[in-house]
Design an enzyme around this catalytic site. Sequence first.
Site, PDB file in Angstrom:
ATOM      1  N   GLY A 176      -4.890  18.417   3.779  1.00 35.23           N
ATOM      2  CA  GLY A 176      -3.477  18.233   4.101  1.00 35.23           C
ATOM      3  C   GLY A 176      -3.033  16.830   3.754  1.00 35.23           C
ATOM      4  O   GLY A 176      -3.861  15.908   3.650  1.00 35.23           O
ATOM      5  N   GLN A 180       1.955   9.193   3.660  1.00 33.52           N
ATOM      6  CA  GLN A 180       0.618   8.784   3.211  1.00 33.52           C
ATOM      7  C   GLN A 180       0.595   8.328   1.754  1.00 33.52           C
ATOM      8  O   GLN A 180      -0.378   7.703   1.322  1.00 33.52           O
ATOM      9  CB  GLN A 180      -0.383   9.931   3.404  1.00 33.52           C
ATOM     10  CG  GLN A 180      -0.669  10.217   4.870  1.00 33.52           C
ATOM     11  CD  GLN A 180      -1.768  11.235   5.018  1.00 33.52           C
ATOM     12  OE1 GLN A 180      -1.522  12.425   4.942  1.00 33.52           O
ATOM     13  NE2 GLN A 180      -2.990  10.771   5.207  1.00 33.52           N
ATOM     14  N   CYS A 240      -8.753  11.630   8.765  1.00 30.84           N
ATOM     15  CA  CYS A 240      -7.468  11.418   8.100  1.00 30.84           C
ATOM     16  C   CYS A 240      -7.711  10.595   6.843  1.00 30.84           C
ATOM     17  O   CYS A 240      -8.451   9.610   6.881  1.00 30.84           O
ATOM     18  CB  CYS A 240      -6.532  10.670   9.054  1.00 30.84           C
ATOM     19  SG  CYS A 240      -4.933  10.282   8.316  1.00 30.84           S
ATOM     20  N   LEU A 241      -7.074  10.992   5.744  1.00 31.70           N
ATOM     21  CA  LEU A 241      -7.254  10.276   4.477  1.00 31.70           C
ATOM     22  C   LEU A 241      -6.753   8.840   4.561  1.00 31.70           C
ATOM     23  O   LEU A 241      -7.152   7.995   3.767  1.00 31.70           O
ATOM     24  CB  LEU A 241      -6.532  11.016   3.344  1.00 31.70           C
ATOM     25  CG  LEU A 241      -7.079  12.410   3.012  1.00 31.70           C
ATOM     26  CD1 LEU A 241      -6.174  13.099   1.990  1.00 31.70           C
ATOM     27  CD2 LEU A 241      -8.504  12.330   2.486  1.00 31.70           C
ATOM     28  N   HIS A 244      -1.443  17.786  12.732  1.00 34.88           N
ATOM     29  CA  HIS A 244      -1.843  16.488  12.162  1.00 34.88           C
ATOM     30  C   HIS A 244      -0.781  15.993  11.174  1.00 34.88           C
ATOM     31  O   HIS A 244      -0.374  14.824  11.215  1.00 34.88           O
ATOM     32  CB  HIS A 244      -3.207  16.648  11.477  1.00 34.88           C
ATOM     33  CG  HIS A 244      -3.765  15.395  10.891  1.00 34.88           C
ATOM     34  ND1 HIS A 244      -4.865  14.745  11.405  1.00 34.88           N
ATOM     35  CD2 HIS A 244      -3.368  14.663   9.814  1.00 34.88           C
ATOM     36  CE1 HIS A 244      -5.114  13.667  10.674  1.00 34.88           C
ATOM     37  NE2 HIS A 244      -4.222  13.586   9.700  1.00 34.88           N
ATOM     38  N   GLU A 245      -0.303  16.897  10.303  1.00 35.60           N
ATOM     39  CA  GLU A 245       0.674  16.485   9.283  1.00 35.60           C
ATOM     40  C   GLU A 245       2.058  16.248   9.888  1.00 35.60           C
ATOM     41  O   GLU A 245       2.767  15.327   9.477  1.00 35.60           O
ATOM     42  CB  GLU A 245       0.737  17.510   8.140  1.00 35.60           C
ATOM     43  CG  GLU A 245      -0.591  17.787   7.428  1.00 35.60           C
ATOM     44  CD  GLU A 245      -1.386  16.551   7.035  1.00 35.60           C
ATOM     45  OE1 GLU A 245      -0.796  15.482   6.808  1.00 35.60           O
ATOM     46  OE2 GLU A 245      -2.623  16.651   6.977  1.00 35.60           O
ATOM     47  N   HIS A 261       2.107  12.943  11.320  1.00 29.50           N
ATOM     48  CA  HIS A 261       2.299  11.903  10.295  1.00 29.50           C
ATOM     49  C   HIS A 261       3.787  11.612  10.071  1.00 29.50           C
ATOM     50  O   HIS A 261       4.193  10.453  10.000  1.00 29.50           O
ATOM     51  CB  HIS A 261       1.693  12.333   8.952  1.00 29.50           C
ATOM     52  CG  HIS A 261       0.265  11.898   8.756  1.00 29.50           C
ATOM     53  ND1 HIS A 261      -0.135  10.589   8.846  1.00 29.50           N
ATOM     54  CD2 HIS A 261      -0.851  12.606   8.463  1.00 29.50           C
ATOM     55  CE1 HIS A 261      -1.440  10.510   8.620  1.00 29.50           C
ATOM     56  NE2 HIS A 261      -1.901  11.720   8.391  1.00 29.50           N
TER      57      HIS A 261
HETATM   58 NI    NI Z   1      -3.896  12.311   8.134  1.00 25.53          NI
END
Ligand code: NI
Length: 175
Positions: A46, A51, A93-94, A135-136, A139
């Site tokens: 995701g 991000q 998380c990226l 999660h997204e 963000h």
């Molecule tokens: Ni994330």
Amino acid sequence: MAIRPIVKWGEGVLHTPSAIVPAVTDEIRTLLDDMNDTMIAAPGIGLAAPQIGVGLRVIVINLTVGEDPKQLIELVNPEYISREGEVKEEEGCLSIPGYAGSPVRPRFVRVKGLGRDGVERVYEGEGLLARAFCHEIDHIDGKLFVDRLTPLKRDLMVRKLRKRAKANDWDDSPS
Ligand code: NI
């Protein structure tokens, strides 16, 4: 289509609520393409627009990491219709490479938003998909999983992340 650099913890855009998209234009469709490419390259399941440094309410999810392109979910201005249950599972998380935490998330969610054609979509997600939606959406609300940990765990992690952000060093294994 392009792979864009992923913004890391500490950058303002990740900690600020993103703006509503007024209309699904070609620019937004290009953004969606770039987000999908970036998610697959990372690799991740995701990605949210902040991000890649874009403060707009746009998310992509593909639990197969692009293996099955038909499972790609693209949502502009996503919002919850309902949330049910509670489950605590580890996630990463990226934007916080090398770290993980276990926030409490809903077991089931129903979410709506606009597809790349500007038409409303409704999705239901359970388990990992529910977690990915939450999660997204977090963000685009300026929240990361760290912000949902218990105060003790959050403070401990934030202290480590501050050092990482200050050194702009996210490459080696976490300490
Ligand atoms: Ni994330």
